[in-house]
Design a protein around this motif. Structure first.
Motif, PDB file in Angstrom:
ATOM      1  N   ALA A  95       1.015  -1.304  -0.180  1.00  0.00           N
ATOM      2  CA  ALA A  95       0.033   0.115   0.140  1.00  0.00           C
ATOM      3  C   ALA A  95       1.341   1.523   0.025  1.00  0.00           C
ATOM      4  CB  ALA A  95      -0.952   0.451   1.454  1.00  0.00           C
ATOM      5  N   ALA A  97       2.051   4.012  -1.560  1.00  0.00           N
ATOM      6  CA  ALA A  97       1.463   5.464  -1.760  1.00  0.00           C
ATOM      7  C   ALA A  97       2.349   6.470  -2.385  1.00  0.00           C
ATOM      8  CB  ALA A  97       0.572   6.884  -0.802  1.00  0.00           C
ATOM      9  N   PRO A  98       2.006   6.706  -3.601  1.00  0.00           N
ATOM     10  CA  PRO A  98       3.187   7.514  -5.081  1.00  0.00           C
ATOM     11  C   PRO A  98       3.440   9.239  -3.741  1.00  0.00           C
ATOM     12  CG  PRO A  98       0.962   7.137  -6.152  1.00  0.00           C
ATOM     13  CD  PRO A  98       1.075   6.548  -4.189  1.00  0.00           C
ATOM     14  N   SER A 100       6.275   8.532  -1.486  1.00  0.00           N
ATOM     15  CA  SER A 100       6.461   7.731  -0.319  1.00  0.00           C
ATOM     16  C   SER A 100       7.810   7.482  -0.173  1.00  0.00           C
ATOM     17  CB  SER A 100       4.997   6.873   0.461  1.00  0.00           C
ATOM     18  OG  SER A 100       4.331   7.222   0.543  1.00  0.00           O
ATOM     19  N   ARG A 121       8.909   5.889  -3.826  1.00  0.00           N
ATOM     20  CA  ARG A 121       8.188   5.357  -4.541  1.00  0.00           C
ATOM     21  C   ARG A 121       7.556   7.165  -5.197  1.00  0.00           C
ATOM     22  NH1 ARG A 121       1.676   3.185  -4.937  1.00  0.00           N
ATOM     23  NH2 ARG A 121       1.527   3.707  -7.632  1.00  0.00           N
ATOM     24  N   GLN A 123       6.211  10.303  -7.314  1.00  0.00           N
ATOM     25  CA  GLN A 123       4.901  10.861  -7.251  1.00  0.00           C
ATOM     26  C   GLN A 123       4.702  10.511  -8.745  1.00  0.00           C
ATOM     27  OE1 GLN A 123       3.240  12.268  -5.515  1.00  0.00           O
ATOM     28  NE2 GLN A 123       3.598  13.456  -4.246  1.00  0.00           N
ATOM     29  N   SER A 125       3.073   6.826 -11.006  1.00  0.00           N
ATOM     30  CA  SER A 125       3.622   6.363 -11.372  1.00  0.00           C
ATOM     31  C   SER A 125       4.326   5.154 -12.064  1.00  0.00           C
ATOM     32  CB  SER A 125       2.146   5.776 -11.789  1.00  0.00           C
ATOM     33  OG  SER A 125       1.796   6.033 -12.670  1.00  0.00           O
ATOM     34  N   PRO A 133       3.206   1.014 -10.919  1.00  0.00           N
ATOM     35  CA  PRO A 133       3.748   1.228  -9.982  1.00  0.00           C
ATOM     36  C   PRO A 133       5.027   0.993 -10.356  1.00  0.00           C
ATOM     37  CG  PRO A 133       2.688  -0.552  -8.995  1.00  0.00           C
ATOM     38  CD  PRO A 133       1.939  -0.251 -10.599  1.00  0.00           C
ATOM     39  N   ASP A 293      -4.707  -2.429   3.213  1.00  0.00           N
ATOM     40  CA  ASP A 293      -4.248  -1.233   3.744  1.00  0.00           C
ATOM     41  C   ASP A 293      -3.183  -0.539   3.934  1.00  0.00           C
ATOM     42  OD1 ASP A 293      -6.622  -0.615   5.304  1.00  0.00           O
ATOM     43  OD2 ASP A 293      -7.589   0.204   4.193  1.00  0.00           O
ATOM     44  N   GLY A 295      -0.322   0.896   6.109  1.00  0.00           N
ATOM     45  CA  GLY A 295       0.798   1.448   4.779  1.00  0.00           C
ATOM     46  C   GLY A 295       2.727   0.639   5.464  1.00  0.00           C
TER      47      GLY A 295
END
Length: 436
Positions: A95, A97-98, A100, A121, A123, A125, A133, A293, A295
């Motif tokens: 999970a 996130a972009p 992160s 990761r 922003q 994708s 991703p 979900d 993180g």
């Protein structure tokens, strides 16, 4: 990309690292840049720029920019990137996130640390624009080839690709970091003036920025820049107010934060619970399966994620036991005729009680180091054990430690003993009717 002599053979933590021939272009481009001494494991980037101890003050009073381009970057992309990586490492990234950043480990079947890396990761994708991703793994050069080989071998039928990318790492640290970064991203070219006719005023296209509070101070930013643009990017940062700062200053910050590098500071018996930065502040509750979900954590290990290689050892120590050793910061006798080398034995009397890792000079504290030391020795040195982790008046802070005649002292202010009751052990005792 600079030429490197590398090998894909498996490398063991604590062994002599594979030599590289990498030489940063900043060694020639920045006045006063001095490489690390011959034979030093960080050879290839500026160790300092003429004032090795004074440069450390930039981290406190202004801002310093550190060339860390000897680090290498692996790109993992494809539809299965997050789920595939999540199944292999200690961190929970399914999970992620972009935008992160987190950190992770790869363990062997017995739970020993083989690889440690930063996970970014961006922003966007995917660099190709596809709705897939992409993550970047930043690894120390000594373990990079083995890491790439292992991950490539684990692809099987998954929709992922694994390959090295030509990105160079720069770290900016200091109280003026936000101001420096704002200036570095501004466009100062006069309208109609070709950029090629002036010194670079903005960071190159494709620069990726991220933060990682584990290393250095909270006022820090890391940049991944296209390697051919490394000199231009570094020049932009210095024009924006960052002082060129050698890797020696960064290494001192890393040691003070008790953040290890695998080959310098660990060995082939190291488990994650021996390093506080890897495990974080351990929860007292037993490990359990996290929700989908959830993180990642801010450390290297997610204690409540699903199975991965070596997870049984992590769970067993978390629920039932204590790690046999602890990574600690050490004060090194500055009057000694020699400096210890990474991997040398730490002794107490005639008994080996640990191994020393990184040794570096700090502008305030003098020579400091990291060391893996037996837990019982740490307890004697700073107090704890029966006192529940608090330092007691009966502690023995003068516990004699040395490396081949050079005396050492454990820094009590950066050493913590987790003495909270283990939930798993309490459950076993209750089941057996043990009320102690």
């Amino acid at each position: 990309m600079a030429t490197r002599e590398t090998s894909n053979t498996k490398q063991t933590p604590g062994e002599t690292p594979t030599p590289t021939t990498y030489q940063s272009p900043l060694l020639d481009a920045i006045n006063g840049a001095a490489d690390a001494p011959d034979g030093h494991r960080q050879h290839g980037v500026a160790w300092h720029y003429g004032n090795p101890l004074g440069e450390q003050r930039a981290f406190e009073r202004s801002t310093g920019a550190v060339d860390r381009s000897h680090q290498r970057v692996l790109q993992i992309s494809g539809a299965d990137t997050l789920s595939w990586l999540n199944s292999l490492i200690s961190q929970k990234v399914d999970a992620l996130a972009p935008g992160s950043t987190t950190n992770g480990l790869i363990l062997d079947a017995k739970g020993h640390v083989e690889h440690a890396f930063t996970i970014v990761r961006p922003q966007e994708s995917s660099p190709t624009g596809a709705d897939e991703p992409t993550v970047y793994l930043i690894s120390e050069p000594d373990t990079f080839d083995a890491l790439q080989t292992y991950l490539t071998q684990m692809v099987f039928w998954s929709a992922v690709s694994v390959h090295e990318v030509d990105l160079a790492l720069i770290t900016v640290i200091g109280p003026d970091t936000s101001t420096v970064m704002a200036k570095a991203f501004e466009d100062h070219h006069a309208p109609g003036t070709p950029a090629a006719t002036t010194q670079p005023d903005t960071l190159p296209e494709g620069t990726i920025t991220f933060t990682d509070s584990l290393v250095g101070t909270e006022d820090s930013v890391h940049l991944l820049v296209p390697r051919p643009s490394l000199t231009d990017a570094f020049t932009t940062l210095t024009k924006a107010g960052a002082k060129p700062t050698g890797l020696m200053a960064y290494e001192a910050e890393r040691v003070k934060a008790v953040i290890p590098e695998v080959h310098a500071d660990l060995d082939d018996r190291t488990v994650p619970h021996e390093i506080e930065a890897f495990i974080g502040t351990p929860a007292n509750a037993p490990t359990q399966r996290a929700t989908v979900d959830d993180g990642p954590t801010s450390s290297y290990v997610h204690l409540n994620k699903g199975c991965y290689r070596g997870q049984e050892t992590v769970s067993r120590i978390q629920n039932l036991g204590r790690p046999p050793r602890l990574l600690v910061k050490l004060q090194v006798d500055g009057y000694s005729a020699r400096r210890p080398e990474p991997g040398e034995a730490i002794t107490s009397g005639k008994r080996k009680v640990g191994r020393i890792g990184t040794v570096v000079d700090d502008c305030d504290e003098g020579p400091i180091a990291l060391g893996l030391v037996k837990r019982s020795i740490v307890e004697k040195a700073i107090g704890g054990g029966a006192t529940g982790g608090a330092r007691s008046s009966s502690a023995t802070p003068t516990t004699a430690l040395e490396v081949d005649g050079t005396t050492l002292a454990i820094d009590p202010d950066t050493t913590h003993l987790d003495e909270a009751p283990k939930a798993g052990r309490q459950a076993v005792d209750k089941l057996r009717g043990n009320t102690r």
